[in-house]
Each structure stands twice: as C-alpha cells, then as structure tokens.
Design an enzyme around this catalytic site. Sequence first.
Site, mmCIF file in Angstrom:
data_model
loop_
_atom_site.group_PDB
_atom_site.id
_atom_site.type_symbol
_atom_site.label_atom_id
_atom_site.label_comp_id
_atom_site.label_asym_id
_atom_site.label_seq_id
_atom_site.Cartn_x
_atom_site.Cartn_y
_atom_site.Cartn_z
ATOM 1 N N GLY A 1 -9.937 2.751 3.300
ATOM 2 C CA GLY A 1 -10.259 1.399 3.750
ATOM 3 C C GLY A 1 -11.150 0.573 2.865
ATOM 4 C CB CYS B 1 16.343 -18.190 1.908
ATOM 5 S SG CYS B 1 17.531 -18.297 0.583
HETATM 6 C C1 LIG Z 1 -4.445 7.000 8.103
HETATM 7 C C2 LIG Z 1 -4.717 6.173 6.913
HETATM 8 N N1 LIG Z 1 -5.462 6.677 5.941
HETATM 9 C C3 LIG Z 1 -5.737 5.975 4.814
HETATM 10 C C4 LIG Z 1 -5.234 4.701 4.642
HETATM 11 C C5 LIG Z 1 -5.541 3.987 3.371
HETATM 12 O O1 LIG Z 1 -6.249 2.826 3.547
HETATM 13 P P1 LIG Z 1 -6.680 1.982 2.279
HETATM 14 O O2 LIG Z 1 -5.464 1.728 1.487
HETATM 15 O O3 LIG Z 1 -7.256 0.734 2.842
HETATM 16 O O4 LIG Z 1 -7.692 2.771 1.548
HETATM 17 C C6 LIG Z 1 -4.464 4.126 5.652
HETATM 18 C C7 LIG Z 1 -3.960 2.760 5.499
HETATM 19 O O5 LIG Z 1 -3.377 2.160 6.341
HETATM 20 C C8 LIG Z 1 -4.198 4.880 6.824
HETATM 21 O O6 LIG Z 1 -3.444 4.385 7.798
#
Ligand SMILES: Cc1ncc(COP(=O)(O)O)c(C=O)c1O
Length: 439
Positions: A253, A369
């Site tokens: 995240g 489109c």
């Molecule tokens: C379970 C899980 N782990 C990790 C991630 C990775 O998140 P990020 O790309 O924001 O680091 C996601 C992204 O949706 C996720 O759903």
Amino acid sequence: MAKGEGVFLLGTQSVNAQGHLEIGGCDAVSLAEQFGTPLYVLDETALRTRCREYRQAFHTLKSDVQILYAGKAALNLAICQIVAEEGLGLDVASGGELYTALQAGFPPDRIHFHGVYKTHAELQMAIDAGIHAIVLDNFAEMERLCALLSGNKRQGVMIRIAPEVEANTHPLIRTGQRDSKFGFHLLTGDAFEATRRVLQEQRLQLLGFHCHIGSQISDLNAFAAAAEVMVAFAAEVRRATGFAAACLNLGGGLSVRYTAEDQPPAIAEYAKVVVDALRAACDRYHFPEPALMVEPGRSLIAEAGCTLYRVGAIKRVPAMEPPDIYLIVDGGMSDNPRPQMYGASYTAILANRAHLPHDRLYRLLGKHCETDPIIEQAWLPEVHEGDLIAVLTTGAYAYSMSSNYNRYPRPAMVLVHQGTARLIVERERFQDVMRYDKM
Ligand SMILES: Cc1ncc(COP(=O)(O)O)c(C=O)c1O
C-alpha cells in the site's frame, strides 16, 4: 534537463546529448523506432534497486521479515524472474498469476495466494504446486479448500482480517475499512470464528494473520494503526485458544510519485513506522514478537515503468477552461485504465525534446471511443504531430489492467538495462485479439 512545471525524472532516466529521454541507458526515440508505440518500458535497475531497498530497510530493523511482491501490480515471466532473483516472495491473486509464477520457475515455497473468491480449480492448482500459504478470505473458501485436501495432506494458510482501518486513499483502492469486501471482519466475530475453525482443522496449518488496508497510501499512521489492530487480535486469539501467531502479514500500500505534488514516504521511513508499531503493540499486549511480512506492489514497480506514446493528432477545442489544446496519442484506456477508473494523475515528458522547458499546457488523451484522458493538464514543450511522449510511473496497474477495448492489440513491454533493451512481452497482433472468436 530544463525543468518545466512539475517535471521530474525517475530511476535511471536522464536526458542525453540529443535532448532525448534515456531510460536504462537506452534512447527512448530509438526504443520507439525499434519496438513501436505504445510501448511499456521497464527499467530493470530501478526495479531491482527498489527490491533491495525494501529488503535492506526492513532487515536493518528486524531479521525475520519477508518481502512479498504483490504480482497484481504487474506480472509476467521476466518480472517473476527478477523478483525471485532479488530474494522476494510473491503474492498471487488469481490462477493466472499463479500459473505465470510457476511457469517462470518461481519457488512455490515463497508464494502466497490471495483473493476474495478462489475457485476449486485455483485452490487445486495451489495445493498441487505446494505453495507456502493460501490466504483464506471467507468461510466458503475454507470449506472448499478442506474438501480438496485428501489423505493426510496439510496446507499452510493465513487468515485475512479486515482490520477496520480507514486509509486515506481513493475509495476504490481502499480495502481494510469497516465495509470492506475483503477478509474476515472483526466486529462480526467472523475473524475469531475463522481462526477457531482453522485451528480445529487437521488439514490446515495456521501460519498467521494477514491484512491489507489499501493502496497509494502516504499517511504512515494508517500502517501503524493496522499493526496495532493485528497484534491486538493475535493477542486475543492467544488468550482464548493458546495459539500465538508466529507471523503477521501487514500487506502493501505504500504510495509512489505520479506527480510533483506527490511526496511518498521513503521505504526506510515506512519500515521504521511499521516495525516500531509492531513492537510497541507487542509490548502493550504482552505478545511475543512475530515474524513480519509486507506485500508491496505499486511501490516496487510503478516508478520503474513508463509508457511511450506517439502523438497522432493535435486539436484546438473551444474548451471552457484551459487547456484548450488536445493531444491525441496512439494508446489510452486500453493500456492504462487508471485515469478513467479513479481519476489517477500522471506526469509526461516530451521524449524527443526532453531538454526543453515543459511550460505549455495540454490535455493528453487516448484514441479510444470514449473520452479517455491520460493527463488532464500535461506540461510539455511545444508539441507537433509525430512527437514521442513518455508517461511516467506506469509500471504498476497499467499493463496488468490493460484490455483489448476497441480491439486494440496490447502493447509490447521492453526491459531496459545498461544500454540494452530486451523484449519481455511481445506486441499483440490482430490475430491475437481474434484468437478465440468463432464464426
Ligand atoms: C492483498 C494485497 N496485498 C498487496 C497489495 C499491493 O498493494 P500496493 O500495490 O498498493 O502495494 C494489494 C493491492 O491491491 C492487495 O490487495
């Protein structure tokens, strides 16, 4: 490079003596000529550097940390290979991602399988491959998994918890909040009930708990809050059952830089907040410190990728507000749906005159489109038809979310490194788009 409004370079990007953007020592103009456009360009050094930064940042603070790459950000054989070589684990979220990882020879004992609905076939594939953990998301899945485990076969599992932490990010990429569709909820008692059932089930080996609160998060407090909730839950489970989770996976995240305004925290800062929060919570709840996993996708690969587009049309329009000059390029929502899906912002560089000040305002649009803006307000030098535009930070969730809308073949991807470009995904052809059609 002459700095314009909000233009910056990432990874190994530089501007060469011809005024061209260079990535991984490769001239972007030559890349476009050789491989065509649109073109995904992946900077190998930038990707490997981020992998190493993650490992280094966490390992200096705590020895038992595993970094899993969240493959949903972008996955293909070459990316799997690089991530495996860098010693990371892998989070897959579908049969297709698992299949790709296995074909690439990714070590199964470093693979975790996520997702809110894993089918029988996907679960069977995961069991047969002997992956490290299936991350359970709901009761139906738990039953499906047990039914598939014949004889005395045991499968390592983690339990995904919805930690009820509101991350300050776009609602569509928030996943750990109170009304999240993901994981077992704490307030309903499902998280505890799921744990109780797994502990009673001989065929399942509970490895720990998992959460993921969302994506493109800059507020590190949200990660600290998630760590606190997870330790509190693990401590409650221990009190009630005696089971002490040996591992917590706090998801991914961390945010990245899409525009000059974005100020993503450094990985080291993020690591410190997470590890400190974990330790403080373990102290508070008298819980033995577990091993830690984190699961970054975007912050590992987004800045390592960019997309090259050719400008095909320039229009002056009677817009109510500037910009009133529209640049139409040869890609758009089929190679990157994020601007349309959640108004995602990006930064562009005029790749064939990158040395000029980027001081004119344009609206950059795709050729599909629908009105598919790529950048609503793009600062560029004066642009002419045939110019080459690089949109930065497209390494995550662009290629992986691409489609064949308007029956456009998907672009190729090249991996650039020290002056060499290697084709790692071929450009689709019309025959590929039509491949499964029947008359
Ligand atoms: C379970 C899980 N782990 C990790 C991630 C990775 O998140 P990020 O790309 O924001 O680091 C996601 C992204 O949706 C996720 O759903």
